[in-house]
Design a protein around this motif. Structure first.
Motif, short mmCIF file in Angstrom:
data_model
loop_
_atom_site.label_atom_id
_atom_site.label_comp_id
_atom_site.label_asym_id
_atom_site.label_seq_id
_atom_site.Cartn_x
_atom_site.Cartn_y
_atom_site.Cartn_z
N ARG A 177 -83.72 -62.97 -39.09
CA ARG A 177 -83.46 -61.87 -39.96
C ARG A 177 -81.98 -61.86 -40.26
O ARG A 177 -81.03 -62.43 -39.64
CB ARG A 177 -83.53 -60.70 -38.91
CG ARG A 177 -83.56 -59.37 -39.66
CD ARG A 177 -83.89 -58.23 -38.79
NE ARG A 177 -83.91 -56.87 -39.57
CZ ARG A 177 -85.02 -56.39 -39.98
NH1 ARG A 177 -86.13 -56.98 -40.25
NH2 ARG A 177 -84.83 -55.19 -40.64
N VAL A 178 -81.69 -61.50 -41.56
CA VAL A 178 -80.47 -61.70 -42.24
C VAL A 178 -79.30 -60.88 -41.35
O VAL A 178 -79.49 -59.53 -41.18
CB VAL A 178 -80.47 -61.11 -43.64
CG1 VAL A 178 -79.17 -61.15 -44.24
CG2 VAL A 178 -81.41 -61.97 -44.61
N ASN A 179 -78.46 -61.58 -41.03
CA ASN A 179 -77.29 -60.88 -40.31
C ASN A 179 -75.85 -61.34 -41.10
O ASN A 179 -75.65 -62.51 -41.17
CB ASN A 179 -77.10 -61.32 -39.00
CG ASN A 179 -75.82 -60.85 -38.19
OD1 ASN A 179 -74.55 -60.82 -38.68
ND2 ASN A 179 -76.02 -60.47 -36.90
N THR A 180 -75.40 -60.12 -41.93
CA THR A 180 -74.27 -60.67 -42.53
C THR A 180 -73.25 -61.21 -42.06
O THR A 180 -72.40 -61.99 -42.76
CB THR A 180 -74.14 -59.42 -43.57
OG1 THR A 180 -73.53 -58.16 -42.82
CG2 THR A 180 -75.16 -58.92 -44.55
N SER A 181 -72.93 -60.67 -41.01
CA SER A 181 -71.64 -61.14 -40.00
C SER A 181 -71.69 -62.56 -39.56
O SER A 181 -70.72 -63.33 -39.77
CB SER A 181 -71.40 -60.30 -38.66
OG SER A 181 -71.07 -59.07 -39.07
N GLN A 182 -73.17 -63.02 -39.31
CA GLN A 182 -73.25 -64.30 -39.01
C GLN A 182 -73.18 -65.13 -40.14
O GLN A 182 -72.90 -66.27 -40.21
CB GLN A 182 -74.77 -64.42 -38.50
CG GLN A 182 -75.30 -65.78 -38.19
CD GLN A 182 -74.29 -66.39 -36.79
OE1 GLN A 182 -74.02 -65.99 -35.87
NE2 GLN A 182 -73.62 -67.61 -37.10
N LEU A 208 -72.60 -60.13 -53.85
CA LEU A 208 -71.39 -59.05 -53.72
C LEU A 208 -72.11 -57.94 -52.88
O LEU A 208 -71.49 -57.50 -52.09
CB LEU A 208 -71.05 -58.40 -54.92
CG LEU A 208 -70.10 -59.25 -55.89
CD1 LEU A 208 -69.87 -58.94 -57.26
CD2 LEU A 208 -68.63 -59.37 -55.06
N ASP A 209 -73.39 -57.52 -53.28
CA ASP A 209 -73.91 -56.40 -52.52
C ASP A 209 -73.86 -56.64 -51.00
O ASP A 209 -73.86 -55.74 -49.96
CB ASP A 209 -75.28 -56.06 -52.95
CG ASP A 209 -75.10 -55.17 -54.28
OD1 ASP A 209 -74.23 -54.72 -54.51
OD2 ASP A 209 -76.19 -55.15 -55.14
N LEU A 210 -74.23 -58.07 -50.62
CA LEU A 210 -74.55 -58.30 -49.15
C LEU A 210 -73.40 -58.44 -48.50
O LEU A 210 -73.16 -58.08 -47.26
CB LEU A 210 -75.55 -59.72 -49.27
CG LEU A 210 -76.90 -59.44 -49.38
CD1 LEU A 210 -77.62 -60.79 -50.11
CD2 LEU A 210 -77.67 -58.87 -48.23
N LEU A 211 -72.30 -59.07 -48.99
CA LEU A 211 -71.13 -59.74 -48.27
C LEU A 211 -69.88 -58.90 -48.55
O LEU A 211 -68.80 -59.27 -48.47
CB LEU A 211 -71.20 -61.12 -48.36
CG LEU A 211 -72.49 -62.01 -48.16
CD1 LEU A 211 -72.22 -63.55 -48.55
CD2 LEU A 211 -72.69 -61.77 -46.86
N ARG A 212 -69.92 -57.92 -49.45
CA ARG A 212 -68.51 -57.21 -49.75
C ARG A 212 -69.07 -55.74 -49.52
O ARG A 212 -69.94 -55.18 -49.62
CB ARG A 212 -68.31 -57.46 -51.15
CG ARG A 212 -67.02 -56.70 -51.90
CD ARG A 212 -67.01 -56.79 -53.10
NE ARG A 212 -65.72 -56.09 -53.67
CZ ARG A 212 -64.71 -56.27 -53.81
NH1 ARG A 212 -64.16 -57.50 -53.43
NH2 ARG A 212 -63.72 -55.54 -54.44
N CYS A 230 -66.83 -61.18 -47.42
CA CYS A 230 -66.69 -61.17 -45.97
C CYS A 230 -64.97 -60.96 -45.75
O CYS A 230 -64.20 -61.84 -45.17
CB CYS A 230 -66.64 -62.85 -45.57
SG CYS A 230 -68.47 -63.34 -46.15
N ASP A 231 -64.43 -60.02 -45.98
CA ASP A 231 -63.26 -59.29 -45.78
C ASP A 231 -62.10 -60.37 -46.26
O ASP A 231 -61.17 -60.48 -45.67
CB ASP A 231 -63.24 -59.33 -44.10
CG ASP A 231 -64.03 -58.27 -43.51
OD1 ASP A 231 -64.05 -57.04 -44.23
OD2 ASP A 231 -64.25 -58.52 -42.26
N GLY A 232 -62.31 -60.68 -47.54
CA GLY A 232 -61.43 -61.31 -47.98
C GLY A 232 -61.47 -63.09 -47.74
O GLY A 232 -60.47 -63.64 -48.42
#
Length: 416
Positions: A177-182, A208-212, A230-232
């Protein structure tokens, strides 16, 4: 005597004119008879109806929109398969002359040919063996970017979720399952350059929608400045170059630049070395197989010269779905060749072009991801109206997010 001569001359003229008219009529009738007996898919009448699987009612046939010069829609399935095998063999010969065998460059598989082959098979399993199943999506993607791709939500006047968002891509091979932090952790500072056509711009919005968190400003679909993910920690940039051409300057066409095919320069050494990951796609423009093959090979050679160890990922080109507003859900299976041959705009040639691209990209040490297999089965969820090529977000592109997540995890040996 003058009158007699005049009458004779007039008679001769009438005879000659009558003969010419008769010959013209005979030629016209023969031409009509030949066309009636030899009509192929490229000259079918406009009023003939065709029925694609998602149609609610019959619509006008689309054969007249096939590019006659480059179309193989008139060939049988066996003939098309033989042509594809021939073109793939030629691509293999060309790429072997230009590149030495290597693993996936820019990854842990760079010097591991066995591991590379195993991973490529795994990627194919994720894209080729799945189907769309109704149920909770693997990842929910709130859309903050280009308003065009959010138009479906704005038109949806109901408390219930849009139907096109209620499916997930289910592969026979296990997917996490998609985990954007990972995902951000896995990228580990990999700056990403996206180059391709307008559909590639959708991938820009998807990431952009997924990781920002929140929207990014992007003026148009030609050239976006760097965005942060990813926070810059990650930079993302999109450039439109439909042909993936290696031109160093824009073609301004004498002050009247063309808009049908865009070739924004992207292969300069300074630009290529600024991004360790480059995701590309060559737009399905009207051209011969050899033109496509030679053009993509030249691009790959240039990219490898400018950044030998970049991770190159090629996204396959997918079909559009004519009269997509009729569609109410995913297809149960992929379209057969007979149906594909009925599609307009050269989409009937995409399977062969994708097969050629796979050989060239893998030969250059890149990774081919057949994302088209996933969305070709989604006639629903398009922007709609006159745009039956691009999709609204969220929707069918959720499947792209699932697979790309597995790919980046797998390239770091983090996939179970």
């Amino acid at each position: 005597m003058t009158l007699v001569r005049f009458l004779k001359t007039t008679s001769y003229a009438r005879i000659i004119i009558t003969m010419l008219i008769t010959l013209a009529l005979v030629h016209l009738l023969r031409s009509f008879q030949w066309n009636s007996n030899h009509r192929d898919v490229t000259t079918a009448p406009l009023f003939q109806q065709s029925l694609l699987p998602w149609y609610k009612t019959g619509h006008a046939a689309l054969h007249h929109l096939q590019p006659v010069k480059f179309s193989t829609a008139h060939l049988t399935t066996a003939e098309r398969q033989a042509l594809q095998a021939e073109m793939v063999a030629r691509a293999q010969q060309l790429v072997q002359q230009e590149f030495q065998a290597t693993g996936i460059r820019g990854t842990i598989y760079q010097d591991d040919l066995v591991g590379t082959e195993r991973f490529r098979q795994q990627v194919d399993c994720w894209t080729d063996t799945g189907s769309w199943q109704r149920g909770e999506p693997d990842v929910r993607i709130p859309h903050f970017q280009d308003p065009l791709y959010g138009s479906c939500d704005r038109k949806h006047h109901s408390q219930q979720p849009r139907a096109a968002t209620q499916y997930r891509w289910q592969s026979r091979c296990a997917m996490q399952r998609v985990n954007t932090s990972q995902w951000c952790s896995t990228l580990k500072g990999r700056h990403i350059l996206l180059v391709g056509d307008l559909v590639q711009y959708q991938l820009h919005d998807l990431l952009l929608d997924l990781l920002r968190e929140g929207p990014a400003v992007c003026f148009g679909e030609l050239n976006c400045k760097d965005h942060t993910l990813c926070d810059g920690e990650i930079r993302l940039r999109y450039l439109r170059n439909d042909l993936l051409s290696v031109r160093r300057k824009m073609n301004y066409n004498g002050g009247k630049p063309l808009a049908n095919v865009i070739e924004w320069p992207f292969t300069s050494s300074s630009l290529m070395r600024s991004y360790s990951t480059v995701i590309i796609n060559r737009s399905p423009v009207l051209e011969s197989d050899l033109s496509f093959m030679n053009g993509l090979l030249e691009t790959l050679k240039t990219m490898r010269k400018q950044n030998p160890n970049a991770l190159l990922i090629y996204r396959s080109s997918g079909i559009g779905h004519p009269f997509c507003d009729d569609a109410e859900g995913p297809l149960a299976s992929s379209l057969d060749d007979e149906t594909i041959r009925a599609l307009p705009y050269g989409w009937s040639e995409l399977d062969r072009r994708n097969a050629i691209a796979r050989v060239l990209v893998e030969g250059a040490g890149g990774l081919f991801i057949d994302l088209a297999k996933v969305t070709n089965m989604r006639p629903d969820g398009h922007v709609g109206g006159l745009d039956c090529l691009r999709y609204c977000i969220p929707g069918p592109l959720d499947g792209w997010a699932q697979i790309l997540y597995q790919v980046f995890l797998g390239l770091e040996q983090k996939h179970v």
